[in-house]
Design an enzyme around this catalytic site. Structure first.
Site, short mmCIF file in Angstrom:
data_model
loop_
_atom_site.label_atom_id
_atom_site.label_comp_id
_atom_site.label_asym_id
_atom_site.label_seq_id
_atom_site.Cartn_x
_atom_site.Cartn_y
_atom_site.Cartn_z
N TYR A 23 0.80 -1.23 0.00
CA TYR A 23 0.00 0.00 0.00
C TYR A 23 0.83 1.28 0.00
CZ TYR A 23 -3.74 -3.32 0.93
OH TYR A 23 -4.61 -4.36 0.83
N ASN A 75 -12.41 4.65 -2.02
CA ASN A 75 -11.69 3.39 -1.89
C ASN A 75 -12.43 2.60 -0.81
OD1 ASN A 75 -10.06 1.23 -1.45
ND2 ASN A 75 -8.14 2.40 -1.30
N HIS A 81 -15.24 -5.86 -1.81
CA HIS A 81 -15.50 -7.25 -2.22
C HIS A 81 -16.66 -7.88 -1.46
CE1 HIS A 81 -11.54 -6.25 -3.67
NE2 HIS A 81 -11.06 -6.22 -2.44
N ASP A 88 -25.39 -0.30 -2.46
CA ASP A 88 -26.76 0.19 -2.57
C ASP A 88 -26.85 1.67 -2.22
OD1 ASP A 88 -27.69 -2.29 -3.36
OD2 ASP A 88 -28.58 -2.81 -1.41
N HIS A 101 -8.14 2.16 -5.88
CA HIS A 101 -7.41 1.19 -5.07
C HIS A 101 -5.92 1.47 -5.18
CE1 HIS A 101 -11.00 -1.17 -4.42
NE2 HIS A 101 -11.24 -1.06 -5.71
N LEU A 102 -5.24 1.39 -4.05
CA LEU A 102 -3.79 1.58 -4.08
C LEU A 102 -3.12 0.43 -4.81
CD1 LEU A 102 -4.28 2.48 -0.50
CD2 LEU A 102 -2.71 3.94 -1.77
N SER A 103 -3.52 -0.79 -4.47
CA SER A 103 -2.98 -1.98 -5.13
C SER A 103 -3.85 -2.31 -6.34
CB SER A 103 -2.98 -3.15 -4.15
OG SER A 103 -4.31 -3.53 -3.82
C1 DQA Z 1 -7.58 -1.91 -1.39
C2 DQA Z 1 -7.63 -3.34 -1.93
C3 DQA Z 1 -8.58 -4.20 -1.12
O1 DQA Z 1 -8.63 -5.53 -1.63
C4 DQA Z 1 -8.13 -4.25 0.32
O2 DQA Z 1 -9.07 -5.00 1.10
C5 DQA Z 1 -7.88 -2.92 0.91
C6 DQA Z 1 -7.24 -1.89 0.09
C7 DQA Z 1 -6.52 -1.06 -2.11
O3 DQA Z 1 -6.58 0.15 -1.96
O4 DQA Z 1 -5.63 -1.60 -2.77
O5 DQA Z 1 -8.10 -2.70 2.10
O6 DQA Z 1 -8.84 -1.30 -1.60
#
Ligand code: DQA
Length: 152
Positions: A23, A75, A81, A88, A101-103
Site C-alpha cells: 500500500y 476506496n 469485495h 446500494d 485502489h492503491l494496489s
Molecule cells: C484496497 C484493496 C482491497 O482488496 C483491500 O481490502 C484494501 C485496500 C486497495 O486500496 O488496494 O483494504 O482497496
C-alpha cells in the site's frame, strides 16, 4: 465550484504502516492533505472521511445526497469485495464516483477480483499506490469542469 468527497474504507487509517510493500508509505493524512490542496488549486472544495464501520460509510454516503456533494472518490477497501449495503447507498444517491485502489486487486487473491462498485463507477484507478488518488481527482475535476462549461 464543485464539492468533492473522498471516502476511505476499513483499515485505510493505517496507511503508512500497513503492509507498505503493498500500500505504500504515504499516510492517510498526507493523502487527504494533498488532495485538498489540489482541489483548492483547481477552484473546488474537497472533504474526506474514513471509517472502519460499514454503517458509518453508508450514513456518510446518504448525507452526501443532501450536502451538495457533486462527485465522490471512494476506496471501499475490504468492503469492495463484500458490501452490498455500501453499493446500494452509492446507487441510491446516484452521485458520480471513481473507485480507487492503491494496489491492483486483480493481481492479488481471487477474492479481491470481484468489486460491488466497478459497474456503477464512472471509472476505476488501481495499482498506482497513493498517486492513484491524485489521478482520480484529476479525472474528476476534468469531468466537473467540462460539465460546468456545458451548463454555461
Ligand atoms: C484496497 C484493496 C482491497 O482488496 C483491500 O481490502 C484494501 C485496500 C486497495 O486500496 O488496494 O483494504 O482497496
Amino acid at each position: 465550484m464543485a464539492n468533492l468527497l473522498v471516502l476511505h474504507g476499513p483499515n485505510l487509517n493505517l496507511l503508512g504502516s500497513r503492509e507498505p510493500e503493498i500500500y505504500g508509505h504515504a499516510t492517510l493524512d498526507a493523502i487527504n492533505t494533498d488532495l485538498a490542496a489540489r482541489a483548492t488549486a483547481a477552484g473546488h472544495a474537497l472533504q474526506s472521511f474514513q471509517s472502519n464501520a460499514e454503517h458509518a460509510l453508508v450514513d456518510r454516503v446518504q448525507a452526501a445526497h443532501n450536502d451538495g456533494t457533486d462527485f465522490i472518490l471512494i476506496n471501499p477497501a475490504g468492503l469492495t469485495h463484500t458490501s452490498v449495503a455500501l453499493r446500494d447507498a452509492m446507487a441510491a444517491v446516484a452521485i458520480p464516483f471513481i473507485e480507487v485502489h492503491l494496489s491492483n486487486p486483480h493481481a492479488r487473491e481471487p477474492f479481491r477480483h470481484t468489486s460491488y462498485f466497478s459497474d456503477l463507477a464512472v471509472g476505476l484507478v488501481a495499482g498506482f499506490g497513493p498517486i492513484g488518488y491524485g489521478l482520480a481527482l484529476a479525472a474528476a475535476i476534468q469531468r466537473l469542469d467540462a460539465n460546468d462549461s456545458k451548463a454555461r
